[in-house]
Write an enzyme that holds these catalytic residues in place. Structure first.
Site, PDB file in Angstrom:
ATOM      1  CG  ASN A  18      52.948  26.628  10.365  1.00 37.52           C
ATOM      2  OD1 ASN A  18      53.382  26.605  11.989  1.00 37.52           O
ATOM      3  ND2 ASN A  18      51.551  26.566  10.334  1.00 37.52           N
ATOM      4  CB  CYS A  79      52.169  30.309  16.756  1.00 35.78           C
ATOM      5  SG  CYS A  79      52.509  29.678  14.872  1.00 35.78           S
ATOM      6  CG  ASN A  81      56.731  26.872  12.179  1.00 38.32           C
ATOM      7  OD1 ASN A  81      58.108  26.766  12.517  1.00 38.32           O
ATOM      8  ND2 ASN A  81      56.029  25.650  12.238  1.00 38.32           N
ATOM      9  CG  ASN A 179      48.328  21.705  18.501  1.00 40.42           C
ATOM     10  OD1 ASN A 179      47.694  22.378  17.402  1.00 40.42           O
ATOM     11  ND2 ASN A 179      48.279  22.547  19.663  1.00 40.42           N
ATOM     12  NE  ARG A 197      44.521  24.575  20.495  1.00 39.64           N
ATOM     13  CZ  ARG A 197      45.067  24.774  21.962  1.00 39.64           C
ATOM     14  NH1 ARG A 197      44.227  24.420  22.916  1.00 39.64           N
ATOM     15  NH2 ARG A 197      45.868  25.846  21.955  1.00 39.64           N
ATOM     16  CB  CYS A 206      53.353  22.190  14.127  1.00 36.29           C
ATOM     17  SG  CYS A 206      52.504  22.786  15.692  1.00 36.29           S
ATOM     18  N   GLY A 207      55.952  24.622  14.829  1.00 35.67           N
ATOM     19  CA  GLY A 207      56.994  24.945  15.382  1.00 35.67           C
ATOM     20  C   GLY A 207      56.816  24.499  17.137  1.00 35.67           C
ATOM     21  CB  THR A 208      54.403  24.575  19.807  1.00 34.20           C
ATOM     22  OG1 THR A 208      53.300  24.610  18.985  1.00 34.20           O
ATOM     23  CG2 THR A 208      54.776  26.307  19.895  1.00 34.20           C
TER      24      THR A 208
HETATM   25  N1  LIG Z   1      47.548  25.529  16.440  1.00 36.14           N
HETATM   26  C1  LIG Z   1      48.335  25.739  17.509  1.00 36.14           C
HETATM   27  C2  LIG Z   1      48.847  27.012  17.637  1.00 36.14           C
HETATM   28  C3  LIG Z   1      49.828  27.305  16.525  1.00 36.14           C
HETATM   29  C4  LIG Z   1      50.851  26.351  16.569  1.00 36.14           C
HETATM   30  C5  LIG Z   1      51.699  26.124  15.367  1.00 36.14           C
HETATM   31  N2  LIG Z   1      51.397  26.869  14.266  1.00 36.14           N
HETATM   32  C6  LIG Z   1      53.286  26.461  15.808  1.00 36.14           C
HETATM   33  O1  LIG Z   1      54.142  26.706  14.842  1.00 36.14           O
HETATM   34  O2  LIG Z   1      53.745  26.222  16.982  1.00 36.14           O
HETATM   35  C7  LIG Z   1      47.146  25.835  18.761  1.00 36.14           C
HETATM   36  O3  LIG Z   1      46.128  26.183  18.613  1.00 36.14           O
HETATM   37  O4  LIG Z   1      47.756  25.177  19.849  1.00 36.14           O
END
Ligand SMILES: N[C@H](CCC[C@H](N)C(=O)O)C(=O)O
Length: 268
Positions: A18, A79, A81, A179, A197, A206-208
Site C-alpha cells: 500500500n 489510513c 498503513n 471499503n 474506496r 489495507c491496514g484498517t
Molecule cells: N481508502 C480508505 C482510506 C485508506 C485506508 C487504507 N489505505 C488503510 O491502510 O487503512 C477509505 O477511504 O476509507
C-alpha cells in the site's frame, strides 16, 4: 529542467504494498484543498503514483499531525498503513526516535518502531460496534469496512475489483462509499484482498481493512480473549493484535513493515 522551475520535495513509502506520497508540510505551504493537485500527484502515469498522499504537519501537544488523502484527491478517513508509513517518515526526519504520538482524522494514535527492519506497530481506536449486512460484517476501524468471509482457496482467482465495485456502489453504500474486504482462512491466520474506496481499485494491502477483517473473524467465531492474528495480503504480511470481550475490542494494534522507497522533486 529550467533553472527557474519551482519544484517540491516528496517522499515515497509503502506498507505491505500500500503505497503513499508523503510530504513534510511543517511549513504549512501545501494547498490541502487542491483536489486536482493531489489526484495528479497520485496518478500512476502523469504524476508520482500512489494509493494515497499524506502530509506531516506540526500540531500542539503531539509529535505531529497526519493529514490523509485518497488517490482521488479527497481527504480520507484513517489510513492504517499510511499511519505506519508516516511514523517511519517521522523517524527518518528525526522528529521521533522509537515511539510516536500523533494526531490523525480519527484521534490520537500511539506507535512503536521495532528494530531496523522498519516494523511499525500502530495502535488503532477501540471498536465496540459490528453490524451485519446479510452474511457480511460492517465495522469502522478508522475507515468504514465491509468484511465478507469466503471459503478456502477462493481468493486466488477472485474478481475482487468487479465484486468489490458492486458492493461499494450498491444502493446502501453508493453515497458514503465503503471499503470491501474478502477474507479466507489461511493456515494459522487469514488471507485478505481489499477493494478500497477512494482508490476505486484493489490495493495490495489495507491496514484498517486488515484490522476490520481480524476483528470480524473473531466476532464470527464468538470467542473472547487476547488475539494475535496474522493477515496475509497481496503485498506482504500484517499482524493484528487485540483483546475481545463480547463486542468490545480494545488494545488493537496494526503491525507490519513500512519502507522508504525513494525521495524526489516534482514541479507543480
Ligand atoms: N481508502 C480508505 C482510506 C485508506 C485506508 C487504507 N489505505 C488503510 O491502510 O487503512 C477509505 O477511504 O476509507
Amino acid at each position: 529542467m529550467g533553472e527557474d522551475m519551482v519544484t517540491h520535495t516528496f517522499y515515497k513509502y509503502q506498507g505491505a504494498g500500500n503505497d503513499f506520497v508523503v510530504i513534510d508540510n511543517r511549513n504549512g505551504l501545501f494547498d490541502s484543498g487542491n483536489v486536482d493537485l493531489v489526484e495528479h500527484l497520485c496518478d500512476r502515469r502523469f504524476g508520482i503514483g500512489a494509493d494515497g498522499l499524506m502530509l506531516l504537519q506540526d500540531v500542539a501537544d503531539h509529535d505531529f499531525e497526519m493529514v490523509y488523502f485518497n488517490a482521488d484527491g479527497r481527504q480520507g478517513s484513517m489510513c492504517g498503513n499510511g499511519g505506519r508509513c508516516i511514523v517511519a517518515f517521522a523517524r527518518d526526519l528525526k522528529i521521533i526516535d522509537r515511539e510516536a504520538d500523533f494526531l490523525a482524522v480519527d484521534g490520537v494514535h500511539h506507535a512503536q518502531v521495532h528494530g531496523q527492519a522498519g516494523w511499525i506497530s500502530l495502535q488503532m481506536n477501540d471498536v465496540d460496534l459490528i453490524e451485519q449486512d446479510g452474511d457480511a460484517y460492517i465495522l469502522n476501524t478508522g475507515s468504514p469496512h465491509y468484511v465478507k468471509l469466503v471459503s478456502k482457496n477462493t481468493l486466488v482467482n477472485f474478481a475482487v475489483v468487479e465484486e468489490g465495485r458492486k458492493i461499494r456502489y450498491s444502493h446502501a453504500y453508493r453515497d458514503g462509499g465503503i471499503n470491501v474486504n474478502f477474507v479466507e482462512v489461511d493456515g494459522d491466520g487469514y488471507h485478505l484482498r481489499t477493494y478500497e474506496r477512494g482508490v476505486e481499485d484493489e490495493t495490495l494491502a489495507c491496514g484498517t481493512g486488515a484490522t476490520a477483517a481480524a476483528l470480524a473473524v473473531a466476532w464470527h467465531n464468538g470467542v473472547d480473549g487476547v488475539f494475535q492474528t496474522p493477515i496475509r495480503v497481496q503485498g506482504g504480511n500484517l499482524t493484528i493484535r487485540f483483546v475481545k470481550e463480547g463486542m468490545r475490542f480494545t488494545r488493537v494494534f496494526l503491525e507490519g513493515p513500512a519502507t522508504f522507497v525513494f525521495k524526489g522533486e516534482i514541479a507543480w
